[in-house]
Design a protein around this motif. Structure first.
Motif, short mmCIF file in Angstrom:
data_model
loop_
_atom_site.label_atom_id
_atom_site.label_comp_id
_atom_site.label_asym_id
_atom_site.label_seq_id
_atom_site.Cartn_x
_atom_site.Cartn_y
_atom_site.Cartn_z
N GLN A 71 0.83 -1.21 0.00
CA GLN A 71 0.00 0.00 0.00
C GLN A 71 0.86 1.26 0.00
O GLN A 71 0.38 2.35 0.30
N GLN A 72 2.15 1.10 -0.35
CA GLN A 72 3.07 2.22 -0.32
C GLN A 72 4.10 2.07 -1.44
O GLN A 72 4.06 1.13 -2.22
N GLY A 73 5.02 3.03 -1.51
CA GLY A 73 6.09 2.95 -2.49
C GLY A 73 5.65 3.29 -3.91
O GLY A 73 4.57 3.85 -4.14
N PHE A 74 6.49 2.94 -4.86
CA PHE A 74 6.22 3.26 -6.26
C PHE A 74 4.93 2.62 -6.80
O PHE A 74 4.19 3.27 -7.55
N PRO A 75 4.62 1.36 -6.44
CA PRO A 75 3.37 0.79 -6.95
C PRO A 75 2.14 1.50 -6.43
O PRO A 75 1.15 1.65 -7.16
N ALA A 76 2.16 1.95 -5.16
CA ALA A 76 1.03 2.72 -4.64
C ALA A 76 0.89 4.03 -5.41
O ALA A 76 -0.23 4.45 -5.75
N LEU A 77 2.01 4.67 -5.70
CA LEU A 77 1.96 5.90 -6.48
C LEU A 77 1.45 5.64 -7.89
O LEU A 77 0.74 6.47 -8.48
N ASP A 78 1.79 4.50 -8.45
CA ASP A 78 1.26 4.11 -9.75
C ASP A 78 -0.27 4.13 -9.72
O ASP A 78 -0.93 4.69 -10.62
N PHE A 79 -0.84 3.54 -8.69
CA PHE A 79 -2.31 3.53 -8.57
C PHE A 79 -2.85 4.93 -8.32
O PHE A 79 -3.83 5.35 -8.95
N LEU A 80 -2.20 5.67 -7.42
CA LEU A 80 -2.69 6.99 -7.04
C LEU A 80 -2.62 8.00 -8.17
O LEU A 80 -3.44 8.92 -8.26
N LEU A 81 -1.65 7.84 -9.07
CA LEU A 81 -1.46 8.81 -10.16
C LEU A 81 -2.06 8.36 -11.48
O LEU A 81 -2.31 9.18 -12.36
N ASN A 82 -2.30 7.07 -11.61
CA ASN A 82 -2.74 6.55 -12.92
C ASN A 82 -4.01 5.72 -12.88
O ASN A 82 -4.66 5.57 -13.93
N GLY A 83 -4.36 5.17 -11.71
CA GLY A 83 -5.46 4.22 -11.69
C GLY A 83 -6.60 4.52 -10.76
O GLY A 83 -7.59 3.78 -10.73
N ILE A 84 -6.53 5.60 -10.02
CA ILE A 84 -7.55 5.85 -9.00
C ILE A 84 -8.85 6.39 -9.59
O ILE A 84 -9.90 6.39 -8.95
N ALA A 85 -8.79 6.86 -10.84
CA ALA A 85 -10.00 7.31 -11.55
C ALA A 85 -9.79 7.08 -13.04
O ALA A 85 -8.71 6.68 -13.48
N ALA A 86 -10.83 7.37 -13.83
CA ALA A 86 -10.86 6.94 -15.23
C ALA A 86 -9.90 7.70 -16.13
O ALA A 86 -9.35 7.14 -17.08
N ASP A 87 -9.69 8.98 -15.90
CA ASP A 87 -8.82 9.77 -16.76
C ASP A 87 -8.20 10.89 -15.94
O ASP A 87 -8.49 11.03 -14.74
N ASP A 88 -7.37 11.71 -16.58
CA ASP A 88 -6.64 12.73 -15.83
C ASP A 88 -7.58 13.72 -15.15
O ASP A 88 -7.37 14.12 -13.99
N ALA A 89 -8.62 14.14 -15.84
CA ALA A 89 -9.55 15.10 -15.26
C ALA A 89 -10.23 14.51 -14.03
O ALA A 89 -10.38 15.18 -12.99
N ALA A 90 -10.63 13.24 -14.13
CA ALA A 90 -11.30 12.59 -12.99
C ALA A 90 -10.32 12.36 -11.84
O ALA A 90 -10.70 12.46 -10.66
N ILE A 91 -9.08 12.03 -12.16
CA ILE A 91 -8.07 11.85 -11.12
C ILE A 91 -7.87 13.15 -10.35
O ILE A 91 -7.87 13.18 -9.11
N VAL A 92 -7.73 14.25 -11.08
CA VAL A 92 -7.55 15.55 -10.44
C VAL A 92 -8.75 15.90 -9.57
O VAL A 92 -8.60 16.36 -8.42
N GLN A 93 -9.93 15.67 -10.08
CA GLN A 93 -11.13 15.98 -9.31
C GLN A 93 -11.20 15.17 -8.02
O GLN A 93 -11.64 15.66 -6.98
N SER A 94 -10.74 13.92 -8.07
CA SER A 94 -10.75 13.09 -6.85
C SER A 94 -9.83 13.66 -5.78
O SER A 94 -10.12 13.55 -4.59
#
Length: 373
Positions: free
Chosen positions: A146-169
């Motif tokens: 739940q930490q490190g580079f893989p967590a950042l991968d999820f947080l920056l790329n996978g937590i929402a559908a696209d960049d706009a949605a990620i930013v809004q989250s």
């Protein structure tokens, strides 16, 4: 299952043809260390400390600091442009990490740096629970994915559908901004601890421990090096996603799964180049290669030097990795046999390093696996 479990519970079928074994390597005399001395070992250790480890951590620290700066700016005012800048700094730091992850001994091992920085796939469900609750402890074993580079991968790329949605989250959720900050700050604190030891007392301890016993610096270095190639690179980056152990391809277990594209293969290629460069060192300077040569280690069937065979196999493995491009995720879906072949090529080098090289050096393998080497 997480990579941390899989890497310690491997059950594979190893190709035997064309692979050297311990009995095929001879040294200058019955004593396998007859051609080298403590001075040779200290020279190798000094080179590793002063030209590989310490400057490697310095370069990685610069990339991590840049990522932290971008993270601070993004969480203060989330925008699409800020997200893209942070993502780029994350990619650059992730690639630089591949050049130091192999140094998992001494200070890095003391804080489990490799586990804290790069166990994948990320536990996306656990990360979401942590964000929702606002309560988490990165020191717990359950928090490793739940930490490190893989967590950042999820947080920056996978937590929402696209960049706009990620930013809004991030705009909408203070806990999510805090979680991103805490992940990055934890990485920075861990690296600071490791660098402080190498730039302080540990360097002298390392270069002056010139034996070959299990607690010596050479043993720690060699075991970390071989384990990294076998478990983190061969199995983690290629074998497990290719389904070599399970019999079923698992593209979702690649590194940088949420980012995908060219990055997963770039990470693997950077790691492979790092392993080969660390083996050979700088031209004319002490290295694992020069030390193995000083021991006179050769293949008894052909009379070729062991180091030549190792480098030849590294070259073949590198070429096979190239064939998996440009998108490793797609390759695993459409040409998985090529990924299995890449694993097999790397396995040949594993045998040379883990059996032949360690035998020539009189260094015992101290880590655990189920490969039957």
């Amino acid at each position: 299952m997480k990579k941390s479990i899989l890497l310690f519970s491997l059950s594979v079928i190893l190709a035997a043809g064309g692979i050297t074994s311990c009995k095929d390597v001879i040294a200058d005399a019955e004593n396998p260390t007859a051609g080298a001395s403590e001075l040779d070992r200290k020279a190798v250790l000094t080179q590793w400390a002063d030209t590989l480890v310490i400057p490697g951590y310095q370069r990685f620290s610069s990339k991590l600091t840049a990522m932290k700066t971008q993270s601070t700016a993004f969480t203060a005012a989330p925008t699409v442009a800020g997200l893209q800048s942070l993502r780029q700094s994350w990619r650059e730091a992730y690639l630089e990490w591949q050049k130091v992850e192999v140094f998992e001994f001494g200070p890095a091992a003391d804080v489990s740096l490799a586990n804290r920085f790069n166990i994948y796939p990320a536990d996306a469900a656990g990360i979401r629970r942590n964000i929702n609750s606002g309560t988490y402890n990165f020191e717990l074993a359950t928090a490793i994915p739940q930490q490190g580079f893989p967590a950042l991968d999820f947080l920056l790329n996978g937590i929402a559908a696209d960049d706009a949605a990620i930013v809004q989250s991030y705009v909408a959720t203070a806990n999510q901004r805090r979680y991103l900050t805490d992940v990055v700050n934890t990485m920075d604190q861990l690296l600071t601890t490791v660098r402080g030891q190498w730039n302080g007392p540990y360097r002298a301890t390392f270069v002056n421990s010139t034996g070959t016993n299990a607690g010596s610096s050479l043993s720690l270095l060699v075991n970390s090096y071989v384990r990294y190639y076998e478990q983190a690179l061969r199995s983690g980056k290629i074998g497990i996603p290719a389904g070599v152990m399970s019999g079923v391809a698992a593209p979702d277990k690649i590194e940088a799964y949420y980012h995908r594209g060219a990055l997963p293969l770039q990470l693997a290629q950077t790691a492979h180049a790092t392993v080969q460069n660390a083996f050979n060192g700088r031209a004319g300077q002490p290295s694992l290669k020069s030390y193995t040569d000083a021991l006179g280690a050769k293949d008894s069937r052909t009379g070729q030097s062991l180091t030549k065979l190792i480098n030849d196999q590294f070259s073949l493995s590198s070429q096979q990795l190239v064939s998996l491009g440009p998108d490793l995720f797609s390759t695993l879906q459409t040409r998985n046999a090529a990924a299995v072949q890449s694993y097999n090529e790397m396995q040949k080098a594993v045998r040379m390093l883990k059996v032949d090289m360690t035998s020539a050096m009189s260094v015992s393998v101290t880590y655990v696996d189920n490969d039957g080497d």
